[in-house]
Design an enzyme around this catalytic site. Sequence first.
Site, PDB file in Angstrom:
ATOM      1  N   ALA A 192      63.100  85.063  27.878  1.00 46.29           N
ATOM      2  CA  ALA A 192      61.603  84.998  27.016  1.00 46.29           C
ATOM      3  C   ALA A 192      61.344  86.273  25.754  1.00 46.29           C
ATOM      4  O   ALA A 192      60.894  86.379  25.149  1.00 46.29           O
ATOM      5  CB  ALA A 192      61.512  85.136  28.507  1.00 46.29           C
ATOM      6  N   TYR A 193      62.240  87.584  26.550  1.00 42.80           N
ATOM      7  CA  TYR A 193      62.181  88.184  25.222  1.00 42.80           C
ATOM      8  C   TYR A 193      62.455  88.350  23.687  1.00 42.80           C
ATOM      9  O   TYR A 193      61.637  88.274  23.011  1.00 42.80           O
ATOM     10  CB  TYR A 193      62.552  89.984  25.650  1.00 42.80           C
ATOM     11  CG  TYR A 193      62.371  90.750  24.759  1.00 42.80           C
ATOM     12  CD1 TYR A 193      61.449  91.803  24.800  1.00 42.80           C
ATOM     13  CD2 TYR A 193      63.637  90.684  24.147  1.00 42.80           C
ATOM     14  CE1 TYR A 193      61.262  92.903  23.614  1.00 42.80           C
ATOM     15  CE2 TYR A 193      64.172  91.981  23.081  1.00 42.80           C
ATOM     16  CZ  TYR A 193      62.253  92.984  22.957  1.00 42.80           C
ATOM     17  OH  TYR A 193      62.662  93.895  22.235  1.00 42.80           O
TER      18      TYR A 193
END
Length: 245
Positions: free
Chosen positions: A153-154
Amino acid sequence: MTQSTPRVAIVTGGSGGIGRAVAERLAADGMTVLVHYAGNPARAEETVQAIVAAGGTATAARADVADEHEVAALFDEAEQRYGGVDVVVHTAGIMLLSPLAELDLDDLDRMHRTNIRGTFVVDREAARRVRRGGAIINFSTSVTRIALPTYAAYAASKGAVDAMTLILARELRGRDITVNAVAPGPTATPLFLEGKEQSVVDHMASMAPLERLGTPDDIAEAVSFLAGPARWINGQVVHANGGII
């Protein structure tokens, strides 16, 4: 570029870690620095005092980078206090890690707001206000290429930063403004080291051929180059990671 007054830089996330090192380095390069912070005025003031003690000029200002009105006010302050904006370094961001299958979507939304919307908002204001001969420097991550587990996600949020960086550079044709991103690898900041076992830290340090973690000063060196002499580097993502990949 010849200016009778010092160039003016806004550094978001300038209250600690890499942001503080960047703010102090740009001040050492002769720039006047507006140190942005989101929630820790004491740490921002420490950065300001360190710059002033070294003979530089700096003040601190708060803003939510994802709020367009607060970011506009941040740029207003730089213009009113120092006469304009020449360099914008957007280090502010958050990192929440999880395997994709176990991802809390609230965490995804938080990173989207800060890392993607925040970069859009800061870049939009920078594109409207940075003076000719200036530089806009976003912050990406080497994890978009290293592909470490739990970073999906990052890294996805920073992949969006890469895209807007490359496109904005082309949209500013004719303005004499460079737009680049710095993509650090594993860097020895308190945020990075917190909660990691020494074996994990040692493994990440061994990934680079230089066999160490990066330091905030290493990253600030790359920013200094892009903010100052590197006028022919434009529309690039510069991987400051010691050669990991």
